[in-house]
Design an enzyme around this catalytic site. Structure first.
Site, PDB file in Angstrom:
ATOM      1  CE  LYS A   7      55.223 -36.053  19.196  1.00  0.00           C
ATOM      2  NZ  LYS A   7      55.557 -36.935  20.304  1.00  0.00           N
ATOM      3  CB  SER A  57      56.311 -37.148  23.848  1.00  0.00           C
ATOM      4  OG  SER A  57      55.449 -37.500  22.796  1.00  0.00           O
TER       5      SER A  57
END
Length: 632
Positions: free
Chosen positions: A202, A404
């Site tokens: 991430k 996402s």
């Protein structure tokens, strides 16, 4: 006997009289202009006719978007300021070529590529396919620009003939990802940035944790960048009839070639066979005029702009059973949609409208989003499932970016279709909470007090973040990540363990995502519409398609009909330009919204699932100024 007014009073009286006359004249003129605009707006302007034997001028301006989300009045006044439309809808560009393909009145398509500010790789692919469909009709395509950016040249390379000004340049540089990293600045300011994440890759939070790109992020970014660049080079080489090595060599040896050409980039492009001929604008006009003839003023060739052409030929869907298209564009934020963002309330309402509309047989969810807040993403996901519960299939069509939160809302779909250049995945969750206690201490401010519980007043930006609060946030982030994994596993028929292996916040190209099972099929918007029609039992060859748009407030809806039609009227543009004055600067085209602002919007309702995957390309070419208006 009354005394006559003195000279001073007479002077100021004359000034006041003159001021009153000018003021009243301006008021009358304003009223007349507004009445004229309203009349022409509600009348809809003169009907557009398409003459025989004309060229279709295909002129994308500003940013290519899935759905125009700007106020039409801003578009109108940007036209007055000489800027041209700031957004061009992807489907307008595609539809214009598709209609013109079988229209005998259109002899040739002219790709006028001087004003394209941005289009994502997947959008460029949609346009490339549309250009080649047009060419299949046997009609020629000519591309022209004073100079070509990387994005513009991708489209130009598909033309039968690529023309450029002798002072131009074809500037190709490849794709890259470079970020700014802030720990040094934050240390100097005394800001403590508390970062919580679930997912090894991430990388959206790395700018607040590191001073450089991590190896994990470098590996992931290199993978999808190579896929996108390989696709770009392959499509350009195919369009120009060149080997892929020739395109790569042009980029890698550009400086050396430029030195050999004594600093003349146009000759470098000509020598590399990226352009066919170097011609000034008037010569290009006359060249095209040999096919369709010159206009009555002999200044340019006979032509019709693609926007006016669509007004003449585009028709509303007539079928009683339709495929509805709902667009998710920009960061996913709580509440209502605004320019550059997709509001959870707005998109969920549109999906429920499709659920309840008896004419809608299936839904295509067109996603072009880096993600956003967990709560609004969940709102949209639930609405997708409500449509499915009503017996209507939902097919996701991924555009340039569906990562996402963009994948969160896609996971439950009956089918997911993406381009090979789509950026997707990034299945992970993060949260950021800054505190400023050290900053305040530097200027002599301290914080103290009492609370009834350990959590009372614990989540404050002017206090250190305690261990108990930190654990609270970490638990929530972990729960959200597990939930994300579960949704993907359920929607993609995988085990949670398998999803976790390919998740971890890593970004994938659409091509890789298809191999991993995150995507069902590689294809464009048309592929998704066909799949939705087949799933609903409609004719897959020519299904009726209706695009659902967010509702607009009263002033927006009131102004929209006439501002768009008035933009085509030269007399109104001239009159309003005079009335507004030359000082009108207009709103300059802005880039993508800062991602920290997007985080801030989503932060109010919990954790964030967002992908920081921005490609650096198309350095601006300052040598040329884009034309405004609609005439080539």
């Amino acid at each position: 006997m009354a005394k006559s007014p003195n000279l001073l009073r007479r002077f100021f009286g004359a000034i006041w009289t003159l001021f009153s006359v000018v003021y009243k004249t301006l008021i009358i003129l304003s009223v007349l202009i507004v009445i004229g605009v309203l009349y022409m707006g509600f009348k809809g302007g003169a009907p557009v006719t398409v003459p025989d034997n004309v060229a279709l001028v295909w002129h994308p301006t500003g940013v290519v978007v899935e759905q125009n989300d700007r106020d039409p009045t801003e578009e109108f006044f940007s036209e007055l300021a000489g800027e041209g439309p700031l957004q061009t809808e992807l489907r307008d560009l595609v539809d214009a070529l598709d209609y013109a393909r079988d229209d005998s009145r259109i002899r040739v398509a002219v790709l006028w590529l001087d004003a394209l500010a941005y289009a994502g790789p997947a959008q460029l692919e949609e346009l490339r396919v549309a250009i080649n469909r047009f060419k299949e009709s046997g009609k020629r395509v000519v591309a022209y620009a004073p100079g070509y950016t990387q994005r513009a040249y991708y489209l130009a390379a598909q033309a039968d003939e690529v023309l450029m000004d002798p002072m131009g340049m074809v500037f190709l540089e490849g794709y890259a990802v470079y970020n700014n990293y802030y720990p040094g600045l934050l240390d100097k300011l005394g800001v403590n940035m508390h970062v919580f994440q679930a997912g090894q890759y991430k990388s959206a939070v790395e700018p607040f944790q590191r001073t450089d790109m991590s190896e994990a992020a470098r590996e992931a970014n290199r993978s999808w960048l190579d896929t996108l660049w390989g696709k770009y080079v392959g499509d350009v080489a195919s369009g120009r009839g060149l080997p892929t090595e020739a395109v790569n060599d042009y980029v890698e040896s550009f400086v050396a070639r430029l030195a050999e050409a004594e600093g003349d980039p146009a000759q470098v492009a000509l020598g590399a066979k990226l352009v066919d001929e170097l011609l000034p604008l008037q010569a290009v006009r006359e060249r095209i005029g040999t096919t369709v003839g010159m206009a009555d003023d002999h200044e340019s060739f006979r032509q019709i702009d693609f926007r006016r052409y669509l007004k003449a030929v585009r028709k509303a869907p007539a079928s009683s059973r339709q495929v509805a298209v709902v667009t998710v564009q920009g960061s996913i934020v709580p509440g209502e949609s605004a320019e550059g963002s997709a509001g959870g309330d707005t998109i969920a309402d549109l999906l429920r409208d499709a659920r309840d509309d008896q004419r809608v047989a299936a839904v295509v969810l067109r996603v072009n989003s880096p993600g956003g807040g967990i709560y609004p993403s969940e709102q949209i996901r639930r609405a997708v499932m409500e449509v499915q519960d009503a017996g209507k299939p939902v097919v996701v069509s991924m555009s340039t970016l569906a990562a996402s939160g963009g994948y969160w809302i896609s996971a439950p779909a009956d089918r997911i279709i993406a381009h090979d250049t789509t950026i997707t995945g990034s299945i992970g969750v993060f949260g950021i909470f800054p505190t400023f206690e050290n900053t305040l201490e530097k200027i002599g401010v301290s914080t103290d007090g009492v609370g009834t519980t350990p959590l009372a007043g614990a989540i404050r930006a002017d206090r250190p973040l305690g261990d108990e609060v930190r654990e609270l946030i970490e638990l929530i982030i972990s729960k959200d990540y597990r939930q994300f994994i579960g949704y993907v596993a359920e929607g993609r028929d995988m085990t949670p363990e398998r999803v976790d292996e390919i998740a971890q916040g890593r970004v994938w190209s659409g091509l890789d995502a298809a191999q991993l099972g995150l995507v069902d099929e590689i294809g464009g918007f048309r592929t998704a519409v066909t799949a939705a029609a087949q799933a609903a039992g409609l004719d897959p060859e020519s299904p009726a398609v209706r695009h659902l748009r967010p509702p607009r407030d009263l002033s927006f809806a009131f102004l929209a009909p006439f501002t768009q039609s008035m933009a085509d009227l030269d007399w109104a543009r001239a009159a309003l330009s005079w009335f507004a004055g030359d000082s009108m600067a207009g709103n300059r085209l802005q880039g993508e919204a800062r991602w920290l602002q997007q985080i801030a919007r989503g932060q109010a309702q919990g954790a964030v699932s967002h992908c920081l995957c921005v490609m650096a390309s198309d350095a601006p070419l300052a040598r040329h100024r884009a034309h405004s208006g609609t005439r080539f």
